[in-house]
Structure formats: C-alpha cells, structure tokens
Motif scaffolding. Structure first.
Motif, PDB file in Angstrom:
ATOM      1  N   GLU A  28       0.819  -1.227  -0.024  1.00 19.58           N
ATOM      2  CA  GLU A  28      -0.087   0.044   0.197  1.00 19.58           C
ATOM      3  C   GLU A  28       0.916   1.577  -0.045  1.00 19.58           C
ATOM      4  N   PRO A  29       0.331   2.199  -0.448  1.00 27.99           N
ATOM      5  CA  PRO A  29       1.152   3.683  -0.710  1.00 27.99           C
ATOM      6  C   PRO A  29       1.395   4.176   0.967  1.00 27.99           C
ATOM      7  N   GLU A  30       2.356   4.837   1.265  1.00 26.20           N
ATOM      8  CA  GLU A  30       2.510   5.039   2.582  1.00 26.20           C
ATOM      9  C   GLU A  30       2.111   6.447   2.703  1.00 26.20           C
ATOM     10  N   ALA A  31       2.218   7.372   1.482  1.00 22.43           N
ATOM     11  CA  ALA A  31       1.803   8.778   1.376  1.00 22.43           C
ATOM     12  C   ALA A  31       1.247   9.320   0.238  1.00 22.43           C
ATOM     13  N   ALA A  32       0.116   8.453  -0.056  1.00 26.14           N
ATOM     14  CA  ALA A  32      -0.612   8.846  -1.453  1.00 26.14           C
ATOM     15  C   ALA A  32      -1.054  10.203  -1.104  1.00 26.14           C
ATOM     16  N   GLU A  33      -1.110  10.960  -2.460  1.00 29.85           N
ATOM     17  CA  GLU A  33      -1.438  12.501  -2.390  1.00 29.85           C
ATOM     18  C   GLU A  33      -3.290  12.394  -2.400  1.00 29.85           C
ATOM     19  N   ILE A  34      -3.868  11.438  -2.792  1.00 30.34           N
ATOM     20  CA  ILE A  34      -5.254  11.367  -2.946  1.00 30.34           C
ATOM     21  C   ILE A  34      -5.713   9.692  -2.415  1.00 30.34           C
ATOM     22  N   HIS A  35      -6.708   9.917  -1.564  1.00 32.91           N
ATOM     23  CA  HIS A  35      -7.040   8.487  -1.325  1.00 32.91           C
ATOM     24  C   HIS A  35      -8.550   8.175  -1.474  1.00 32.91           C
ATOM     25  N   VAL A  36      -8.842   7.272  -2.191  1.00 30.79           N
ATOM     26  CA  VAL A  36     -10.374   7.205  -2.424  1.00 30.79           C
ATOM     27  C   VAL A  36     -10.895   5.644  -2.140  1.00 30.79           C
ATOM     28  N   ASN A  37     -12.171   5.316  -1.947  1.00 26.27           N
ATOM     29  CA  ASN A  37     -12.377   4.040  -2.166  1.00 26.27           C
ATOM     30  C   ASN A  37     -13.758   3.735  -2.838  1.00 26.27           C
ATOM     31  N   THR A  38     -14.193   2.698  -2.971  1.00 25.20           N
ATOM     32  CA  THR A  38     -15.643   2.552  -3.804  1.00 25.20           C
ATOM     33  C   THR A  38     -16.435   1.797  -3.068  1.00 25.20           C
ATOM     34  N   VAL A  39     -16.110   1.763  -1.594  1.00 25.50           N
ATOM     35  CA  VAL A  39     -17.163   1.315  -0.515  1.00 25.50           C
ATOM     36  C   VAL A  39     -18.152   2.207  -0.036  1.00 25.50           C
ATOM     37  N   GLU A  40     -17.214   3.379   0.364  1.00 29.05           N
ATOM     38  CA  GLU A  40     -18.091   4.427   0.740  1.00 29.05           C
ATOM     39  C   GLU A  40     -18.802   5.359  -0.280  1.00 29.05           C
ATOM     40  N   ASN A  41     -18.016   5.330  -1.394  1.00 24.45           N
ATOM     41  CA  ASN A  41     -18.613   6.455  -2.570  1.00 24.45           C
ATOM     42  C   ASN A  41     -18.561   5.508  -3.813  1.00 24.45           C
ATOM     43  N   THR A  42     -19.595   6.066  -4.838  1.00 19.77           N
ATOM     44  CA  THR A  42     -19.658   5.408  -5.989  1.00 19.77           C
ATOM     45  C   THR A  42     -18.397   5.795  -6.876  1.00 19.77           C
ATOM     46  N   ALA A  43     -18.536   5.174  -7.897  1.00 22.91           N
ATOM     47  CA  ALA A  43     -17.097   5.697  -8.740  1.00 22.91           C
ATOM     48  C   ALA A  43     -16.984   6.938  -9.237  1.00 22.91           C
ATOM     49  N   ASP A  44     -18.479   7.474  -9.417  1.00 24.45           N
ATOM     50  CA  ASP A  44     -18.690   8.836 -10.046  1.00 24.45           C
ATOM     51  C   ASP A  44     -18.322   9.922  -9.037  1.00 24.45           C
ATOM     52  N   GLU A  45     -18.666   9.576  -7.480  1.00 23.65           N
ATOM     53  CA  GLU A  45     -18.527  10.383  -6.267  1.00 23.65           C
ATOM     54  C   GLU A  45     -16.643  10.323  -6.221  1.00 23.65           C
ATOM     55  N   ALA A  46     -16.094   9.263  -6.072  1.00 20.74           N
ATOM     56  CA  ALA A  46     -14.756   9.183  -6.278  1.00 20.74           C
ATOM     57  C   ALA A  46     -13.987   9.997  -7.256  1.00 20.74           C
ATOM     58  N   ALA A  47     -14.611   9.925  -8.269  1.00 17.65           N
ATOM     59  CA  ALA A  47     -13.915  11.051  -9.535  1.00 17.65           C
ATOM     60  C   ALA A  47     -14.220  12.299  -9.316  1.00 17.65           C
ATOM     61  N   ASP A  48     -15.194  12.607  -8.775  1.00 15.93           N
ATOM     62  CA  ASP A  48     -15.335  14.120  -8.332  1.00 15.93           C
ATOM     63  C   ASP A  48     -14.562  14.501  -7.189  1.00 15.93           C
ATOM     64  N   ILE A  49     -14.162  13.547  -6.411  1.00 21.87           N
ATOM     65  CA  ILE A  49     -13.203  13.888  -5.114  1.00 21.87           C
ATOM     66  C   ILE A  49     -11.843  13.987  -5.665  1.00 21.87           C
ATOM     67  N   VAL A  50     -11.439  13.260  -6.869  1.00 20.14           N
ATOM     68  CA  VAL A  50     -10.114  13.285  -7.333  1.00 20.14           C
ATOM     69  C   VAL A  50      -9.910  14.750  -7.980  1.00 20.14           C
ATOM     70  N   VAL A  51     -10.944  14.958  -8.952  1.00 18.69           N
ATOM     71  CA  VAL A  51     -11.098  16.396  -9.644  1.00 18.69           C
ATOM     72  C   VAL A  51     -11.047  17.435  -8.440  1.00 18.69           C
ATOM     73  N   LYS A  52     -11.767  17.455  -7.624  1.00 21.07           N
ATOM     74  CA  LYS A  52     -11.706  18.380  -6.547  1.00 21.07           C
ATOM     75  C   LYS A  52     -10.254  18.535  -5.897  1.00 21.07           C
ATOM     76  N   LYS A  53      -9.611  17.367  -5.535  1.00 26.81           N
ATOM     77  CA  LYS A  53      -8.537  17.459  -4.907  1.00 26.81           C
ATOM     78  C   LYS A  53      -7.319  18.312  -5.764  1.00 26.81           C
ATOM     79  N   LEU A  54      -7.444  18.070  -6.977  1.00 26.41           N
ATOM     80  CA  LEU A  54      -6.665  18.297  -8.281  1.00 26.41           C
ATOM     81  C   LEU A  54      -6.550  19.868  -8.121  1.00 26.41           C
ATOM     82  N   GLY A  55      -7.839  20.565  -7.760  1.00 27.33           N
ATOM     83  CA  GLY A  55      -8.059  21.711  -7.622  1.00 27.33           C
ATOM     84  C   GLY A  55      -8.326  22.519  -9.161  1.00 27.33           C
ATOM     85  N   TYR A  56      -9.168  21.651  -9.892  1.00 28.15           N
ATOM     86  CA  TYR A  56      -9.733  22.100 -11.184  1.00 28.15           C
ATOM     87  C   TYR A  56     -11.217  22.642 -10.940  1.00 28.15           C
TER      88      TYR A  56
END
Lengths: 625, 299
Positions: A597-625
């Motif tokens: 497992e990554p020790e210090a990943a920049e972004i951390h998501v999972n598909t248990v608590e979130n749907t894939a689409d929600e996870a994708a939104d989290i990523v885009v948001k964290k990227l600052g776009y």
C-alpha cells in the motif's frame, strides 16, 4: 617463554610491532574439515587456553562428532544453532600469532545457502585455503567457492587436499585431484595455486612436513602461511584518497579525512579533487602518528590543502598528474545475496567506498553458471547467483576497476525499504555511452508546450487491487477533465498490455519492467504537456517511487483506490479471483503476490463509501480544477 | 612497504569510527572504562583530531563498579574534555537490585542489559560504539563489525547483513539501531601491545597491588566497599592481586600477581594458561549464554 624477563619483554614487543599480517579464509564443501583445520591450527600453535580446552573436551563428549576424541569444529562453530546442527552458518573470525606473522582467519560456511557469508569472509582476505575431501575430489561447492574467491580478487590459493589419512596417503589420489583442479581453475586468474596433502584431524603437514607423505616435496601449511608473499597492486598504484568525512572543528581548521585507497602522498604534492576537478597543493598530512610528511596505502589520514575548495564526502583526491575515471554508468559483476530476486529496472541504493546513491540495474548481460563457468542468458538473479550487469547511477562517481583498486572498484546494493544488503559488486569498467548521449537541447520545451495547452502537466497514478475500480474512476476523471478543456491521455491495460508490453508476463521481474516502461511513456507525455492518467495495479512501492522520481517535483499524483480485498474478490468482475483461488492463475496480486500500500498517497479514495462517480469528483476537486 | 599489523588495525578502527560519524544521526560511544574502552577512546581522539569527539560517551553504571574505575572515568572526561552521560537504572536501584541479594544473572540483566536499552531509547541513539573484540568469546567471533539491532535491540545471529570489504551498511529504519565494534579484529595481546606502544592510561586495578580480598567459589573477590557481606568462615585477606578484566566488583575475580608494570602484565599474559573471561562470572551460567544475552540486547 617461561624465562621471559622484563627486558626481554621490551625486545619482544619491539619485534612484535614490526610483524606482518595475513588474512585468509578457509572454504570448500560441507564436512571437508574447514573448522577442524582451524581448530587444529589453534590447538597446535598452543593458542587454546586451559578453560577453553576444558569446555571443548566437555562439549566434544556431549555433542561432538568424533566419539571420545576432541571435536575441533566446536571451537569455531560459535552459534547455538551451528552447534546443534553441526554445521557452519556464518563466517567466524579467529586470530593467531606465530613468531613471524599475525593471522586473521575467516572460517566460512560450506552450505550453498550461506554463500553470501562466505563472500563476506573472502572480501577482506589475501589468501584462500580451499578444502577438498580426498575421498570425494572436486565438488560443485569447490567450484562455486573457487569462482567467488577469484571474483573477489584473491590471487593466492592453497588447495588443501584433506582426509588423506583415509586414502592411505596415496600419492596418486593427490596427483589426480591436483590435476583436475588446475584444469578447472586455469581461467580464474590465480597467481599461485599450492596443493598440499593434509589430515587436519591427525595433523599431517599442518605444522611440519609429515612422514606419511615422503613423496610430497612442498612446505607444511603453516610454513607456507608464514612465508607467502602477498603483493597488492594498491601499494604501487597512483595515489587515491576517497574523502570519507570533512573535519571542521573550528573556523581555523579544515581537513579531509579518509583511508588511502592506493599509492602514497607527500606534503607539497599537487592534487586534484574529483569529480569537481579543482586542484590544490597539500599543506599538511595528519596520520595516526600526528603530523607526518608522507603517508601510504592503507593509512587513515586527514589532509589539509593550501586553499579553500568545496570538497565533500564522496569526492576522491588524487595526484593532479594521474586521475581516476568518472562515470554514471558501470559494468560490474554482482553476487546476489538476498532471497528476493534481483529485478532489472528497480531502483536500489548503491553504496561505494564513500558514497551512497541511487542506481538501477539496466541490463543483465548474463548469469554465470558456477559449475561450468559458462555464460547463460537470464532475466533475473536469485540468491547466491552471479551475473554481469550494467548499472545506471543517479550521480557521477569516481572509480577504478576492481582489479586495479579494490576500494574504488567495489560497492554494495541496499534495498531502499528494508535496508538489507542485497548484493555486492565488482566494477569491470565504466560505460562511455552515458557521457555521449546528451538530451537534445530543443527550443520548444516542456514549459512552452504546457503553456500552449493552458495547463500544468501531471501524472495521475491510480493504484490499487484488481477490481478496486481504478480504471472506472480514471475513465470518469478523464471525461471530466476533457469536458473542462484539458488535454489528457489515459494509459491502461488495454492500450499498454496489448501493445508496448505484450512481451511481458506477470512475474515480479516483468511487473517491474511493465511499470518502468509505463513510467517512461508517462514521462514523455508529461514532457509533451499532457495530463496523463494511468490505471495499473502497480503493486510495489519501489516502482511507484521510481516513476515519481522520473518526473518533476509535484507532477506525480499518487491516487490510492483503497477498496478492501474482500470487496474486490466479492465483485470479481472478470472472474480472475476465482481462477487465482483455484490455482489456475499464478502471481495474482492480493492472493499469491503482495500488494504494498502507498505510505503517503496524495489522494485516497475507495468505492465502498463512494460510488465511482463520487470518487472521480473527489479526485477532480483535490486536483484543484 | 606495507603496514605492520598494529598499524593496519589502527587504520581499520579509525575508518570505522569516521564512517559512523559521517553517516549516523546520533552516535554514542559506550564507555565501560576498561582497557578496551581506553584503546577505543584513544583511537577516536586520533580519528577526529584536532577536533573534539563529535559524539558523547555513555557509561551504564550498575552502581557496583570498582571505585577506582569511577575516579579514572572522571579523570579521563576532564583530561580530554569529553561529554559524558552516566545512566543508572533508577527502578533497579529503587528495588534494591544487586549481585549479592539477587545473584549475578538478575543483577546483570536489570542493571546492565535493561539499563542499556533504557538509555539508548531515552536518548534516541541510532549507532553505539562498543569495545568488544571477536577473540573474546565464540558468539562474538561471529558478529559483524556493524551489528544491526531490530526495534527492541535484538540481535538475530542467523540473519546478519553481509559485510564486505570496508563498505558498511549503516542504513536503518526508525526504531532500529546499530552497534558498532571498531576493535572487532584486535586480540587481547594486540590491545596490550598498543597500550604499551602508545603509552595509554589504564585503570590502576590492572596493576598488581596489595588489596583486601575474600576467597569465594574459587575466585578472589575484592572488598571494594562495605556493601560486601562477609560470610561465615570467610576472612578478609590482604593479597597482592590484579584484574585482567573489569566490571562489577562482586562479579570480577582477581588473580594473584606481582605484575605492577605494563611489561610485567604483558609477560604474565603471554605465559597465561586461561582466557581473560575466566574471571567473569556471567559466562559460565549456561552454554551459549553470551549469544542468548546478546539476542536480548546485551552489548
């Protein structure tokens, strides 16, 4: 010695101070009698104390292998596990002194699995005693050890043909083994091979020449060890001082400390510091004896110069008129010393005499079959295997070939995560290619390409188990970025595994190479100004970090799709887990191959608590776009 | 020209000392005050001359050391302007642990092994020099110069890092540490020869003098202070004795001797028929006892 008076002692100590020094090893197969030989040397030279002898006699009766006789091996096999199993696991160092010399002997293990410990002992030895059981002749292990002895640059070999008492001291037996060995060893580069008929157990030809071998005209073992002349190249070679430590106790003093790797230095000499290539003159030399006017190979010194130069650990000082080479690519023999196999492309740490730097084994040229000494093609090296490799280093080093200079031509490899010592290496030569292939300086650069696209190029590296949702999320992220007018490209199994990497399978070595190639492609695309998305399991930290280091700072965004194994296995979209569990699919990550497992990943998501689409939104948001 | 054996040993030790200083974050020298520590300190002063030692010395005091050792220690600290840390296991003292009341094994474990671990953890040292030699004992003969210890200070003798040439792997993860033995390749005779050649100061207890002793279990134990119980049938003898090795006074046997000069000590050593560890009570408890102790974190 019982009549030694105090004045005699002063004379005695004077003579002792001038004594020479010999380090040797005993090696050979299990049960050839290596430990017995050392026990015999210590015993016959009266170097075993009464309390040690009493303990030895007690142990011999309890766990010895010689009936009521003393089992000398017990003197040397010091670890509890060794004494219980009656084998030598690790190298033991023993010390003895005669009137002529002081000796350090390293008793090395015979079992193949402990070859790395044998190499440890051989690396500091000037001479090797290779033991042979006269009843068995030359065995695989005899050859393996002879080869390693030769690789490590030992030039003097004693072929100790032992247990001659069990062969009635038959000259013909001796002659045949001697002849066989010389045939085998002719290409190993030994300067001298001296064969001796011995019985370590009974003491024949150990301290003095035995009456049981009237046909043997050579010296006894001890006689040879006391008189053999060891000439080392480093004595006469040009001056080299690897800077180990900079001594700056106060503003008035600045010295460069290290152990002289070859040659001599005198006050007033003109020197050059490499790789910087600045020159200066030697103002003073401080050795263990204080200020001296000159110093030689082997001494640990501190040198002060006539002017201020920027010198640090890792630099090498040589005389200005004779300089060593500089390179960032070397060809070397390595002995692999770890249970985890060697993986070309994986970044390791390389430690030379005075510097630790990154290195990647770019090419395994061949593996050496130790039985035949033939070269075989291979993709990896397993524990105790020897290979010829090319290594690309993260920085330039100052070096010489191992044959020329052991200090400047040797290195060890260290695992970046466990810090284990996983290999040792002997440099053959530097590869010139490195200095000739320069990046084309182009007018249109990464920055201008990125500017044109109104974006900062990045690698969005999705990692996680099979079925964790990496590809799905990466796809959605790409769509969202595309809709925002970003220039993107998605690398995934479909466009990589079927094309660029279709020659690769799923062994650890292939997985490393797979990620290396993807990393290189991503690197080029970032250079082109793109936002690159990758969706691969990429199970090893080492390779993910390798890609991180390839691209610029802040350009690598590690996205850990942290879906638990149970969930992935339950989903089993492609039916792969089922196959892996059934044993139909080997090396499957999470089942019979590890996921780190990554020790210090920049972004951390999972598909248990979130749907894939929600996870994708989290990523885009964290990227600052 | 090649170097004599003492010169080679000296250079090797200096190289090791410098390598640790160049690579470790917080090195320390374990200073036990004995002759080996004296040589190690002498080599360190040479390695970093003309500067001060770039690390502190640490003495793990069991509170049962000879009085002469402590005064010698304090003299050295003053003479060479050293930073000295003295660590005592306070809980052990509170519980009144001592060799007479609790036996040698318990005393050594609590006041020495555990105390050492406490001190290393307290100060966060990642590399600790020790003066042990490979010729001292059979498990030492197997130990690397850079001896890796896991989180918890344990030594795994079956899984030591390969150690080639003079390239030492000094890398560790958080919580792990390295014990470093610069005198690994020295013998007892080398140590004495070097003390003689370099005129190194050693604790006076190594020289024979008349001292009060009691004969107990075949050993001569010195009455160094009034904590020493005198058992029934024992009497305090005044004998000319000296020590071949130094430690806690109740656990260190003296030998009868007239050797009151360095030359005489070396002469006696050359003619000796027993090894120096014989005077130490802790080794003979169990077979392979040193290996066991080292696995648990003993130096």
């Amino acid at each position: 010695m019982t009549s030694l008076s105090n004045t005699d002692i002063s004379d005695y100590l004077k003579s002792q101070e001038q004594k020479s020094f010999l380090r040797f090893i005993t090696c050979g197969s299990v049960d050839d009698g290596k430990s017995t030989l050392i026990g015999r040397l210590l015993y016959d030279s009266k170097l075993i104390f009464e309390d040690q002898l009493a303990a030895l006699e007690k142990d011999s009766k309890k766990i010895g292998t010689q009936g009521q006789e003393i089992d000398f091996a017990l003197l040397v096999d010091g670890l509890a596990a060794e004494r219980e199993q009656g084998i030598t696991i690790d190298v033991a160092y023993r010390f003895f002194t005669t009137d002529k010399r002081k000796f350090i002997v390293a008793d090395t293990p015979g079992h193949e699995q402990y070859t790395r410990n044998m190499a440890t002992g051989a690396s500091t030895a000037d001479l090797a005693i290779i033991m042979i059981d006269a009843r068995k002749g030359i065995l695989t292990q005899t050859k393996r050890h002879s080869f390693i002895v030769s690789l490590l640059g030992i030039k003097h070999v004693v072929l100790a043909i032992n247990k001659m008492d069990l062969m009635s001291f038959d000259q013909e037996v001796f002659r045949k083994i001697d002849e066989d060995y010389r045939g085998f060893a002719k290409d190993l580069g030994f300067e001298e091979v001296v064969s001796m008929p011995l019985s370590a157990l009974k003491g024949d030809n150990i301290l003095s020449v035995s009456e049981n071998t009237p046909w043997y005209k050579g010296p006894s073992l001890m006689d040879h060890l006391e008189n053999v002349q060891i000439d080392r190249n480093e004595d006469g070679n040009p001056f080299r001082l690897p800077v180990q430590w900079v001594n700056r106790p106060n503003l008035d003093f600045r010295g460069f400390s290290g152990t002289i790797a070859s040659g001599t230095i005198t006050e007033g000499d003109e020197i050059v510091v490499l790789p910087g290539a600045k020159t200066a003159y030697v103002n003073s030399i401080i050795s263990a004896d204080g200020n001296v006017s000159n110093a030689e190979f082997g001494e640990a010194v501190t040198i002060c110069l006539d002017r201020e130069l920027d010198i640090s650990r890792g630099d090498v000082i040589s005389k200005a008129d004779n300089r060593p080479e500089i390179t960032d690519q070397i060809q070397a023999h390595i002995i692999w010393m770890h249970e985890d196999e060697m993986l070309p492309g994986r970044p390791y740490l390389i430690k030379t005499n005075n510097k630790t730097l990154d290195g990647v084994i770019t090419d395994l040229r061949h593996k050496v079959n130790v039985n035949s000494l033939e070269h075989e093609s291979a993709k990896t090296l397993a524990l105790n295997e020897v290979g010829l490799v090319n290594i690309k280093l993260g920085q330039k080093i100052v070096f010489e070939s191992y044959a020329q200079n052991k200090s400047l031509g040797s290195f060890i490899c260290i695992d970046k995560f466990t810090n284990a010592t996983i290999a040792c290496g002997m440099v053959n030569f530097g590869l010139r290619r490195a200095s000739n292939v320069h990046w084309q300086a182009v007018d249109v650069g990464k920055e201008s390409r990125a500017k044109q696209k109104h974006q900062e190029p990045k690698v969005l590296w999705f990692t996680g188990l099979s079925g964790s949702g990496k590809s799905t999320i990466a796809n959605l992220v790409e769509k969202k970025l595309h809709a925002m007018g970003k220039h993107t490209y998605l690398l995934d199994g479909d466009n990589i595994r079927h094309g660029l990497n279709k020659d690769l399978g799923f062994t650890d070595a292939d997985r490393v190479e797979n990620i290396r190639r993807i990393g290189e492609v991503a690197h080029l695309m970032v250079d082109a100004g793109l936002i690159v998305l990758t969706a691969f399991i990429s199970p090893f930290r080492a390779e993910r970090n390798m890609v991180r280091e390839m691209v610029g700072a802040g350009e690598f965004i590690e996205i850990f799709v942290d879906t638990p194994l149970e969930v992935c296995e339950q989903r089993d979209v492609k039916g792969l887990y089922k196959k892996a569990r059934a044993g139909e699919l080997k090396n499957f990550t999470g089942i019979d191959s590890p996921y780190e497992e990554p020790e210090a990943a920049e972004i951390h998501v999972n598909t248990v608590e979130n749907t894939a689409d929600e996870a994708a939104d989290i990523v885009v948001k964290k990227l600052g776009y | 020209m090649s170097l004599s054996h003492l010169k080679r040993l000296e250079a090797e030790s200096i190289h090791i000392l410098r390598e640790v200083v160049a690579t470790a974050q917080t090195p320390v020298m374990l200073y036990s005050i004995g002759k080996d520590s004296a040589v190690m300190l002498h080599l360190a002063l040479k390695a970093f001359a003309p500067g001060k030692l770039p690390f502190p010395l640490m003495h793990v005091d069991t509170t049962w050391k000879f009085k002469d050792m402590i005064s010698f220690r304090d003299r050295m600290v003053k003479e060479h302007d050293l930073d000295l840390i003295v660590h005592i296991n306070k809980e052990g003292v509170q519980q009144g642990i001592g060799p007479f009341s609790h036996g040698s094994a318990t005393h050594t474990d609590i006041m020495k092994t555990i105390a050492l671990k406490q001190a290393l953890d307290k100060y966060g040292f990642d590399a600790a020099f020790g003066g042990a030699r490979r010729d001292e004992e059979k498990s030492r003969a197997k130990e690397r110069i850079f001896s890796f210890r896991s989180d918890g200070h344990q030594w795994d003798p079956k899984n030591q890092r390969p150690e080639l040439w003079n390239i030492y792997n000094c890398r560790i993860n958080k919580g792990e540490s390295i014990r470093v033995f610069p005198l690994s390749n020295w013998t007892e005779l080398d140590i004495w020869q070097y003390i003689h050649q370099e005129n190194i100061s050693i604790v006076p207890l190594y020289y024979a003098a008349e001292r009060p002793v009691v004969r107990r279990d075949g050993q001569l134990i010195m009455v160094d202070d009034d904590r020493m119980p005198i058992n029934k049938g024992e009497e305090i003898l005044h004998r000319k004795v000296r020590f071949r090795t130094l430690g806690c006074y109740p656990l260190t046997g003296a030998v009868e001797s007239d050797a009151d000069t360095l030359e005489a000590i070396i002469r006696e050593m050359l003619l000796s028929h027993t090894s120096e560890r014989e005077g130490r009570v802790i080794d003979k408890d169990v077979d392979a006892s040193m290996e066991q102790k080292k696995k648990e974190g003993y130096f």
